[in-house]
Every structure is written in structure tokens, then in C-alpha cells.
Design an enzyme around this catalytic site. Sequence first.
Site, mmCIF file in Angstrom:
data_model
loop_
_atom_site.group_PDB
_atom_site.id
_atom_site.type_symbol
_atom_site.label_atom_id
_atom_site.label_comp_id
_atom_site.label_asym_id
_atom_site.label_seq_id
_atom_site.Cartn_x
_atom_site.Cartn_y
_atom_site.Cartn_z
ATOM 1 N N ASN A 1 0.871 -1.174 0.000
ATOM 2 C CA ASN A 1 0.000 0.000 0.000
ATOM 3 C C ASN A 1 0.908 1.224 0.000
ATOM 4 O OD1 ASN A 1 -1.756 2.081 0.466
ATOM 5 N ND2 ASN A 1 -2.358 1.420 2.535
ATOM 6 N N LYS B 1 0.148 4.275 -0.332
ATOM 7 C CA LYS B 1 -0.488 5.476 0.245
ATOM 8 C C LYS B 1 -0.263 6.674 -0.695
ATOM 9 C CE LYS B 1 -0.055 3.317 4.696
ATOM 10 N NZ LYS B 1 0.013 3.415 6.152
ATOM 11 N N HIS C 1 -9.451 1.255 5.032
ATOM 12 C CA HIS C 1 -8.158 1.429 5.709
ATOM 13 C C HIS C 1 -8.355 2.376 6.893
ATOM 14 C CE1 HIS C 1 -4.034 2.575 6.525
ATOM 15 N NE2 HIS C 1 -3.665 1.488 5.871
ATOM 16 N N GLU D 1 -6.733 4.793 7.889
ATOM 17 C CA GLU D 1 -6.545 6.214 7.554
ATOM 18 C C GLU D 1 -7.809 6.784 6.908
ATOM 19 O OE1 GLU D 1 -2.878 5.592 5.412
ATOM 20 O OE2 GLU D 1 -1.930 5.051 7.320
ATOM 21 N N GLU E 1 -5.026 -4.606 10.722
ATOM 22 C CA GLU E 1 -3.987 -3.598 10.883
ATOM 23 C C GLU E 1 -4.232 -2.823 12.178
ATOM 24 O OE1 GLU E 1 -2.179 -2.490 6.778
ATOM 25 O OE2 GLU E 1 -3.844 -1.157 7.195
ATOM 26 N N GLY F 1 2.924 2.613 10.643
ATOM 27 C CA GLY F 1 3.875 3.707 10.449
ATOM 28 C C GLY F 1 4.608 4.112 11.711
ATOM 29 N N SER G 1 3.779 -1.859 10.229
ATOM 30 C CA SER G 1 5.239 -1.938 10.400
ATOM 31 C C SER G 1 5.813 -3.315 10.059
ATOM 32 C CB SER G 1 5.637 -1.510 11.822
ATOM 33 O OG SER G 1 5.275 -0.152 12.041
ATOM 34 N N GLY H 1 5.238 1.392 4.420
ATOM 35 C CA GLY H 1 6.580 1.942 4.206
ATOM 36 C C GLY H 1 7.561 0.990 3.530
HETATM 37 P P1 13P Z 1 3.346 0.595 7.509
HETATM 38 O O1 13P Z 1 3.822 -0.730 6.967
HETATM 39 O O2 13P Z 1 4.079 1.766 6.970
HETATM 40 O O3 13P Z 1 3.264 0.567 9.011
HETATM 41 O O4 13P Z 1 1.827 0.768 6.986
HETATM 42 C C1 13P Z 1 0.924 -0.273 7.147
HETATM 43 C C2 13P Z 1 -0.326 0.032 6.406
HETATM 44 O O5 13P Z 1 -1.083 0.907 6.764
HETATM 45 C C3 13P Z 1 -0.600 -0.747 5.186
HETATM 46 O O6 13P Z 1 -1.896 -0.539 4.732
#
Ligand code: 13P
Length: 251
Positions: free
Chosen positions: A9, A11, A95, A97, A167, A173, A213, A235
Site C-alpha cells: 500500500n 499510500k 483502511h 486512515e 492492521e 507507520g 510496520s 513503508g
Molecule cells: P506501515 O507498513 O508503513 O506501518 O503501513 C501499514 C499500512 O497501513 C498498510 O496498509
Amino acid sequence: MRKYLIAGNWKMKMTRDTSVALVNKLLDELEPSENVEVAVCPPAVYLHDVGAALRGSHIGLGGQNMHAAPEGAFTGEISSGMLKDIGCQYVILGHSERRQYFVETDADVNEKLKVALSVGLIPIVCVGETLEQRESGSTAEVIAEQIRGSLSGLDAADGAKIVVAYEPVWAIGTGKTATPEQAEEVHAQIRGLLRELFGAETAATIRIQYGGSVKPDNASELLGQPNIDGALVGGASLKADGFAAIIAAAK
Ligand code: 13P
């Protein structure tokens, strides 16, 4: 036997050039695998270029979100049909977010999910608790509500077509991964909820990804858990080597 799904992802990150360079490098580095499926979910504006680079390959393409309406006066939005049209097989829905910053509810996710299925997209439905919810001991309750709400009204045939991503919001993150035991506990709970909704046979086929993460150095322990069937990687999916190392861990 469930096939792992490792999805990136991206983002709201990357440029057109870095997007195409990344997938070209992944295509160079990765062999198709019997037990691991791979997909990337770039920003919508790069779906065309990334999709062109991936066409005919073993790496899938996904959107990060969609609108529930088939078309209409929704400035700035993208429909399920548009994602299909540009070559997506997957779409991430709900998600954290989106839930946090765009106030998406389980009912919104449920509506989008049904539309995604109707056009033949595989929805990756995200659930997860916040730190506050975990610390107050309400993780199981929050997950149950999100799963039941997001998947409401689906029959087993549709249930079989979805992917779930667990998640934990506090792990996204932040560099703080859930321990394999913490993750497996929730994954097993989700499997139980899927069993209630769709029956044991279908529930056993649904992939439940972990996200938050995920890195090359924690991937194999997480993916080694009985109910963890892949990863939704933020990430660490932005660099070909790191993403390939996570995929190698699944293999
Ligand atoms: P990170 O791997 O950066 O923590 O993000 C996870 C995520 O939100 C994947 O959708």
C-alpha cells in the site's frame, strides 16, 4: 491451502518515475510463486503507468479506495468500474486512515464492498483497533463490530472472494509491530467471526493479512503464524529490495 497475499500500500507517496522504476525492479527480482501472490496499490494517478508496466505479469494491481456509486457528480472520486477499467484486480477498503481522516464507517465499507464484488474486484477489507481501544481491553469487541458491520449481508459465495487485513492502528507507520502472538490472537478471532458468518469451509479459505510496520526482519515470524496469510505493507513496500525480502519470507 491458502495462498499468501503480500500487497504494497503505497499510500500518497511516490512519483510517476519512482513508481514505474519500483515495479520494473520487482519484475526483475521476483519469480512467480506457487504459494505467494503479490500486488501493489499505487496512488490512483499512477495506476495507468504501473498497470502498463505490470501487464501480463504475475504482480497484481489494486486501488487504495473507491466511491460506492457507479458514476456521477462526485468531484475528485473514483468508481469501482474505473479501477476495473484501468486494470485493477484488488481494492483496499476501510483502511484505518480512511476511517480516521475521511470518517468512513463500517456501513460505508460494506456498501463499497458489495459494489467492488459486483464488478469483480477483490476487496481487501481493513480492520484494526486504536492504542486506546487496545489498552482499555476492547480489541476483541472493536474487531467483531468492524468485521460484522463491514461484511454484513454477504453470503458465503461472496465471502469467499474477499481478503481481510488486520492492521492495528497503533502499529501503522510507528515501527511498533504487533508481536506474532498478539497478531495471531486477533487473526484467530477474525477466523472465528468468518466461520460464524460464512461457515467453516469458506472461512478456512479466506486470507487474513497482517499490516502495521511489517519489515523484512519481522515478516517471517508474523507470516509463520497459522492464521496470518499475508501482509499489507506500507513503508517497506516502497523499496524493491525490502518488499522482495518480505515476499521471500512468505515463500
Ligand atoms: P506501515 O507498513 O508503513 O506501518 O503501513 C501499514 C499500512 O497501513 C498498510 O496498509
